[in-house]
Write a protein that holds these residues in place. Structure first.
Motif, PDB file in Angstrom:
ATOM      1  N   PRO A  91       0.922  -1.044   0.210  1.00 26.60           N
ATOM      2  CA  PRO A  91       0.023   0.074   0.165  1.00 26.60           C
ATOM      3  C   PRO A  91       0.843   1.252   0.055  1.00 26.60           C
ATOM      4  N   ILE A  92       0.168   2.408  -0.389  1.00 29.15           N
ATOM      5  CA  ILE A  92       0.877   3.747   0.038  1.00 29.15           C
ATOM      6  C   ILE A  92       0.847   4.208   1.434  1.00 29.15           C
ATOM      7  N   MET A  93       2.046   4.453   1.704  1.00 29.09           N
ATOM      8  CA  MET A  93       2.491   4.650   3.209  1.00 29.09           C
ATOM      9  C   MET A  93       2.820   5.929   3.335  1.00 29.09           C
ATOM     10  N   ARG A  94       2.310   6.767   4.122  1.00 31.20           N
ATOM     11  CA  ARG A  94       2.714   8.295   3.918  1.00 31.20           C
ATOM     12  C   ARG A  94       4.198   8.476   4.764  1.00 31.20           C
ATOM     13  N   ALA A  95       4.279   7.707   5.908  1.00 32.40           N
ATOM     14  CA  ALA A  95       5.462   8.120   6.748  1.00 32.40           C
ATOM     15  C   ALA A  95       6.757   7.059   6.364  1.00 32.40           C
ATOM     16  N   THR A  96       6.197   6.345   5.486  1.00 31.83           N
ATOM     17  CA  THR A  96       7.453   5.349   4.965  1.00 31.83           C
ATOM     18  C   THR A  96       7.870   5.701   3.863  1.00 31.83           C
ATOM     19  N   SER A  97       9.076   5.732   3.483  1.00 34.02           N
ATOM     20  CA  SER A  97       9.785   6.181   2.176  1.00 34.02           C
ATOM     21  C   SER A  97       8.710   5.552   1.090  1.00 34.02           C
ATOM     22  N   GLY A  98       8.533   6.350  -0.030  1.00 29.87           N
ATOM     23  CA  GLY A  98       7.834   5.793  -1.197  1.00 29.87           C
ATOM     24  C   GLY A  98       8.694   5.207  -2.228  1.00 29.87           C
ATOM     25  N   HIS A  99      10.204   5.511  -1.879  1.00 29.41           N
ATOM     26  CA  HIS A  99      11.144   5.166  -3.219  1.00 29.41           C
ATOM     27  C   HIS A  99      10.900   3.582  -3.440  1.00 29.41           C
ATOM     28  N   THR A 100      10.813   3.253  -4.895  1.00 26.07           N
ATOM     29  CA  THR A 100      10.679   2.123  -5.319  1.00 26.07           C
ATOM     30  C   THR A 100      12.187   1.727  -5.707  1.00 26.07           C
ATOM     31  N   PRO A 101      12.259   0.366  -5.079  1.00 30.02           N
ATOM     32  CA  PRO A 101      13.739  -0.209  -5.496  1.00 30.02           C
ATOM     33  C   PRO A 101      14.067  -0.171  -6.852  1.00 30.02           C
ATOM     34  N   ASP A 102      15.367  -0.235  -7.195  1.00 29.22           N
ATOM     35  CA  ASP A 102      15.859  -0.375  -8.453  1.00 29.22           C
ATOM     36  C   ASP A 102      16.055  -1.803  -8.985  1.00 29.22           C
ATOM     37  N   TRP A 103      16.157  -1.823 -10.100  1.00 25.28           N
ATOM     38  CA  TRP A 103      16.493  -3.267 -10.586  1.00 25.28           C
ATOM     39  C   TRP A 103      17.999  -3.392 -10.967  1.00 25.28           C
ATOM     40  N   ASP A 104      18.460  -4.404 -10.584  1.00 25.91           N
ATOM     41  CA  ASP A 104      19.820  -4.827 -10.686  1.00 25.91           C
ATOM     42  C   ASP A 104      20.220  -6.265 -11.091  1.00 25.91           C
ATOM     43  N   MET A 105      20.560  -6.482 -12.363  1.00 26.60           N
ATOM     44  CA  MET A 105      20.615  -7.883 -12.846  1.00 26.60           C
ATOM     45  C   MET A 105      22.044  -8.272 -12.531  1.00 26.60           C
ATOM     46  N   THR A 106      22.894  -7.357 -12.078  1.00 25.95           N
ATOM     47  CA  THR A 106      24.242  -7.813 -11.827  1.00 25.95           C
ATOM     48  C   THR A 106      24.509  -9.079 -11.004  1.00 25.95           C
ATOM     49  N   ASP A 107      25.380  -9.990 -11.234  1.00 27.55           N
ATOM     50  CA  ASP A 107      25.890 -11.284 -10.423  1.00 27.55           C
ATOM     51  C   ASP A 107      26.754 -10.635  -9.420  1.00 27.55           C
ATOM     52  N   ARG A 108      26.040 -10.658  -8.077  1.00 23.61           N
ATOM     53  CA  ARG A 108      26.837  -9.939  -6.940  1.00 23.61           C
ATOM     54  C   ARG A 108      27.495 -11.042  -6.230  1.00 23.61           C
ATOM     55  N   THR A 109      27.724 -12.162  -6.595  1.00 24.54           N
ATOM     56  CA  THR A 109      28.275 -13.399  -5.680  1.00 24.54           C
ATOM     57  C   THR A 109      29.863 -13.042  -5.002  1.00 24.54           C
ATOM     58  N   GLU A 110      30.411 -12.550  -5.889  1.00 19.21           N
ATOM     59  CA  GLU A 110      31.687 -12.344  -5.412  1.00 19.21           C
ATOM     60  C   GLU A 110      31.767 -11.126  -4.121  1.00 19.21           C
ATOM     61  N   GLU A 111      31.013 -10.253  -4.412  1.00 18.14           N
ATOM     62  CA  GLU A 111      30.911  -9.012  -3.648  1.00 18.14           C
ATOM     63  C   GLU A 111      30.238  -9.533  -2.362  1.00 18.14           C
ATOM     64  N   MET A 112      29.016 -10.222  -2.458  1.00 18.01           N
ATOM     65  CA  MET A 112      28.350 -10.541  -1.056  1.00 18.01           C
ATOM     66  C   MET A 112      29.100 -11.596  -0.255  1.00 18.01           C
ATOM     67  N   LEU A 113      29.816 -12.762  -0.841  1.00 21.28           N
ATOM     68  CA  LEU A 113      30.588 -13.759  -0.150  1.00 21.28           C
ATOM     69  C   LEU A 113      31.787 -13.159   0.307  1.00 21.28           C
ATOM     70  N   SER A 114      32.422 -12.261  -0.528  1.00 20.65           N
ATOM     71  CA  SER A 114      33.610 -11.712   0.181  1.00 20.65           C
ATOM     72  C   SER A 114      33.402 -10.556   1.500  1.00 20.65           C
ATOM     73  N   ALA A 115      32.167 -10.156   1.391  1.00 20.31           N
ATOM     74  CA  ALA A 115      31.666  -9.206   2.562  1.00 20.31           C
ATOM     75  C   ALA A 115      31.380 -10.191   3.811  1.00 20.31           C
ATOM     76  N   ALA A 116      30.884 -11.328   3.314  1.00 15.75           N
ATOM     77  CA  ALA A 116      30.828 -12.353   4.279  1.00 15.75           C
ATOM     78  C   ALA A 116      31.994 -13.074   4.859  1.00 15.75           C
ATOM     79  N   GLY A 117      33.383 -12.812   4.381  1.00 18.65           N
ATOM     80  CA  GLY A 117      34.301 -13.309   4.841  1.00 18.65           C
ATOM     81  C   GLY A 117      35.062 -14.448   4.092  1.00 18.65           C
ATOM     82  N   LEU A 118      34.628 -14.749   3.015  1.00 14.18           N
ATOM     83  CA  LEU A 118      35.071 -15.845   2.161  1.00 14.18           C
ATOM     84  C   LEU A 118      36.419 -15.438   1.198  1.00 14.18           C
TER      85      LEU A 118
END
Length: 384
Positions: A334-361
Motif C-alpha cells: 500500500p501507499i504509506m505516508r510516513a515510510t519512504s515511497g522510493h521504489t527499489p531499482d532493478w539490478d541484474m548484476t551477479d553479486r556473488t563475489e561481492e556478497m561472499l567476500s563481505a561475508a568473509g570468504l
C-alpha cells in the motif's frame, strides 16, 4: 548485524533486514519482492538448484549464484545465514534438510533467524510431498468448487488465489509478525506457510454461507454471479460492465440509472432475480460499455468497466495513483505516508563475489561455492 538502519531523514520500514531468498517461480519471489519494497535487503540465491524466479519479481533484489549441491556452496550459504534475518524457501518438505540448510541447522548458528517455508500443502499431512500448482491448492481449499458458472466447469482467477493471496501474502504477514515478535523475545522462529492454508482462511466467510441462500451452490449466490445486481453484463460494443449494487440504496441508484419508472423490487428476494437479470441484460445491451460508465459516474450505483490488462494499465484511476505503473514493474502497495515511497531499482548484476567476500570468504572459497556459469539466467516467462 552491522547493516545500516533507516536514517532519520527517510524512514524505510525494513531497512537493515536481510532476506535470503531460495524460492522460485511466483509465490516466494512475490513475497520477497514485497519485503524488498519495504526496504529489506533481499539476496536471491540462484544456480545449482534451478533458475531464477519470474523476472518481474526481481525488483530491488541482489543476485548471487551458489551451487547448493556441493559442500562449498552450502558452507557459503550458511555463512550468509549467520548475518541474515530471514530465509524464504519453497522446496518440498525434507529437501532443505538434505541440503543442510534447514531451519534447525541454521538456527544453531543464528538463533535470531526467521525461516519461512512456503509450499502448497505445507510441511505435514498426507499430501505434503505431492506436486501441485495454484489450481490444485485452490481446488483442495473448497474455493474452486464454489466458483461458477452454474452447471459448468469451475472457473478460476488466473493463479491469483493460491499463489499470491493464499501463499505470498500470508507468508509475508507471518514474516512481519515474526520480526515484530523478535524485537521482544530476541529469538527467531520457523514459519510453515501453506497455500492451501491461506486459501482455507480466505474462504472463512464462504464456508459459513455454503448451502444457504446466500451461496446455495457453485456459482449460485449473492456474490457468486447469479444476483442480477452483482455480476457482469455484455454491452453493445461487446465489452462488459461489472455491477456491485448490494446495498439497497446502491441498488435503487442502479435501478433509476437504468431508466426504469416502476418501483424497484425487493432485491434480496431470489424470486425476483431471473426476471430482473433478463431485464438488465436487455438494457445494458443497448449502449456501449464506456457510455454506461460515463452515465453512472457519480451516481453511487457501483458500476465499473471490466478492463483488460492493457486498459487497466492506462486507466486514470490506476495511473493517477501509480504514474510509473507498467507491464514489467509491479505496483508498490500500500501507499504509506510516513515510510519512504522510493521504489527499489532493478539490478541484474551477479553479486556473488561481492556478497561472499563481505561475508568473509576468500576468492578460492568463492570460486568453489559458485554454481556453474550460465545458471544465473532468469526463467523465460512466458514460456511460449
Amino acid at each position: 548485524m552491522n547493516r545500516p538502519s533507516a536514517s532519520a531523514g527517510g524512514s524505510v520500514g525494513l531497512q537493515g533486514v536481510r532476506v535470503l531468498d531460495l524460492s522460485r517461480l511466483a509465490p516466494g519471489p512475490y513475497c520477497t519482492m514485497l519485503l524488498a519494497d519495504m526496504g529489506a535487503e533481499v539476496i536471491v540465491v540462484g544456480g545449482g538448484v534451478g533458475s531464477l524466479p519470474i523476472p518481474v519479481f526481481l525488483r530491488g533484489k541482489k543476485l548471487i549464484s551458489l551451487d547448493l549441491k556441493c559442500d562449498e556452496g552450502r558452507r557459503a550459504f550458511r555463512r550468509l545465514a549467520e548475518d541474515s534475518d530471514v530465509v524464504v524457501e519453497g522446496y518440498r518438505p525434507g529437501v532443505a534438510a538434505r541440503l543442510g540448510i534447514d531451519y534447525d541447522t541454521l538456527k544453531a548458528i543464528n538463533p535470531r533467524l526467521i525461516y519461512c517455508s512456503l509450499t502448497g500443502y505445507g510441511q505435514t499431512g498426507p499430501l505434503s510431498q505431492e506436486a501441485g500448482h495454484d489450481i490444485n491448492y485452490a481446488a483442495l481449499s473448497g474455493a474452486l468448487g464454489a466458483f461458477g458458472p452454474v452447471d459448468n466447469v469451475p472457473a478460476f482467477p488466473l493463479n491469483l488465489l493460491a499463489d499470491f493471496a493464499g501463499g505470498s501474502l500470508f507468508a509475508t504477514n507471518g514474516i512481519l509478525c515474526a520480526l515484530y515478535e523478535r524485537e521482544r523475545t530476541g529469538m527467531g522462529q520457523y514459519i510453515d506457510a501453506a497455500m492451501v492454508d491461506g486459501c482455507l482462511s480466505l474462504m472463512a466467510m464462504h464456508f459459513a454461507d455454503w448451502g444457504k441462500p446466500v451461496l446455495a451452490a457453485r456459482g449460485d449466490g449473492l456474490v457468486a454471479g447469479t444476483a442480477p445486481y452483482y455480476r457482469c453484463y455484455l454491452c453493445a460494443d461487446g465489452k462488459f460492465v461489472a455491477t456491485g449494487a448490494l446495498e439497497r440504496r446502491f441498488f435503487e441508484n442502479l435501478w433509476a440509472g437504468l431508466g426504469y419508472d416502476d418501483p424497484p423490487p425487493p432485491h434480496l428476494d431470489r424470486s425476483t432475480w431471473a426476471a430482473m437479470t433478463m431485464r438488465f441484460k436487455e438494457t445494458f445491451g443497448l449502449r456501449t460499455r464506456d457510455d454506461w460508465v460515463a452515465h453512472f459516474a457519480g451516481k453511487d450505483a457501483c458500476v465499473a468497466p471490466v478492463l483488460d490488462p492493457d486498459e487497466a494499465l492506462a486507466h486514470s484511476q490506476n495511473r493517477g495513483r501509480h504514474p510509473a505503473f507498467g507491464k514489467d514493474d509491479a505496483v508498490k502497495a500500500p501507499i504509506m505516508r510516513a515510510t519512504s515511497g522510493h521504489t527499489p531499482d532493478w539490478d541484474m548484476t551477479d553479486r556473488t563475489e561481492e556478497m561472499l567476500s563481505a561475508a568473509g570468504l576468500c576468492l578460492e572459497e568463492i570460486e568453489k561455492a559458485k554454481a556453474p556459469a550460465g545458471n544465473i539466467s532468469g526463467l523465460a516467462w512466458p514460456p511460449l
